[in-house]
Design a protein around this motif. Structure first.
Motif, PDB file in Angstrom:
ATOM      1  N   ASP A  52     -12.161  17.937  24.159  1.00 23.08           N
ATOM      2  CA  ASP A  52     -12.595  18.351  25.404  1.00 23.08           C
ATOM      3  C   ASP A  52     -12.459  16.788  26.504  1.00 23.08           C
ATOM      4  N   PHE A  53     -11.749  16.100  26.143  1.00 21.72           N
ATOM      5  CA  PHE A  53     -11.193  15.040  27.164  1.00 21.72           C
ATOM      6  C   PHE A  53      -9.728  15.335  27.694  1.00 21.72           C
TER       7      PHE A  53
ATOM      8  N   HIS B 194     -14.330  15.430  31.549  1.00 26.41           N
ATOM      9  CA  HIS B 194     -14.639  16.082  30.191  1.00 26.41           C
ATOM     10  C   HIS B 194     -14.652  17.323  30.655  1.00 26.41           C
TER      11      HIS B 194
END
Length: 332
Positions: free
Chosen positions: A109-110, A13
């Motif tokens: 955000d991954f 992340h």
């Protein structure tokens, strides 16, 4: 391949990366250097410098005027951009790529990757859905465990080990299985875990025990082979405890936890670190027991409610296809 080529793996992340801080990660037996610049661009290159093999993750980042950055080798200070190109000393010309970048798939955000293999299953949207509704509490327990991916997954889907491996943490007395819903590479498991009662002295000496209900109601949502979501809800709020798995090699598996929360009460936010600590201890206990198992021991005893383990074995053996039978069941 026993580490399931063609599966998507959540490498990190964004909150785990920092800015211009190169870090090492491993996938399918290859080490990479991963870094993020101020523009939000994330880069991943093989970690061995093509000059003399120094670990690029032990170097640093050099930022340009446009806030993009390159990773710098700690041995001879050669700089490599995200495409794997460098400029040799005495030359003003950029070379052709000397390192093949690891293909990344960035979703908000991954940071996902198929490790250079042809995708066999899609990346589920569940984490984006959680992130759109819940607040990020944090991440914890980023651990490399000396065990193969199958053994790691079997342990995580072994519902009967809760009152053994995790008894010291939760004081679980028994596991009451309710149901298992098999949807191919996606499944749900529901079970209850009564916990031992604590007296006033025990509660005062271990304040964490105040967070534990008399009965833990477990709902695990599983996405084979890369993540498990533990859905939690109480009077204070809701939480999503997400366990991730990454095959570093044939014999090592990385695991870590992301946690999201949706407060109903302001106290919920104050307990964020407590929730993360619970998750950290769970991972530590799992890693510890995996070091105390004799590999390849014939299983002569089968316990009730090993349906989650059967689900893992089936999907592992038939990867990437899903074969019958359907393993959905209710408690006997």
């Amino acid at each position: 391949m026993s580490i399931l080529a063609g599966a998507p793996w959540l490498l990190a992340h964004r909150s785990m990366l920092g800015i211009n801080k190169p870090q090492k990660l491993s996938l399918y037996g290859i080490d990479y250097v991963l870094w993020q610049d101020k523009t939000g661009k994330v880069n991943a290159l093989p970690n061995a410098c093509p000059h003399m093999g120094a670990m690029l993750s032990e170097g640093w980042c050099h930022e340009g005027k446009d806030q993009t950055s390159v990773v710098v080798c700690p041995f001879h200070a050669l700089e490599f951009d995200g495409e794997g190109c460098t400029i040799l000393p005495g030359s003003q010309k950029k070379t052709l790529p000397q390192l093949a970048p690891l293909e990344l798939i960035i979703q908000n955000d991954f940071i996902w990757s198929y490790g250079g293999h042809e995708p066999q299953i899609p990346i589920p949207n569940i984490l984006n859905e959680i992130a759109s509704e819940y607040e990020l509490i944090g991440h914890t327990a980023d651990t490399s465990v000396e065990t193969d991916l199958l053994t790691m997954l079997l342990n995580m889907h072994d519902y009967n080990h809760q009152n053994g491996t995790h008894r010291p943490l939760f004081r679980i007395e028994e596991v009451l299985f309710k149901s298992f819903s098999d949807q191919g590479h996606h499944s749900h498991a529901f079970y209850s875990m009564p916990t031992a009662s604590t007296n006033l002295v025990e509660k005062l000496t271990n304040l964490d025990s105040l967070l534990l209900p008399k009965v833990i109601e477990a709902h695990l949502e599983n996405y084979f082979p890369f993540l498990i979501i533990f859905h939690v809800e109480n009077d204070l709020g809701k939480a999503k405890q997400i366990h991730l798995f990454v095959p570093e090699s044939e014999t090592r598996t990385r695991t870590y936890v992301l946690m999201y929360g949706l407060p109903k009460n302001p106290v919920f936010r104050l307990l964020g670190k407590k929730f993360l600590n619970f998750a950290k201890v769970v991972v530590e206990q799992d890693a510890d027991i995996l070091h105390k198992i004799y590999p390849n021991t014939p299983q002569k005893i089968k316990l009730n409610n090993e349906v989650g383990m059967d689900w893992v074995k089936r999907n592992f053996a038939s990867w990437p296809q899903v074969t019958e039978p359907n393993l959905s069941k209710q408690a006997d």
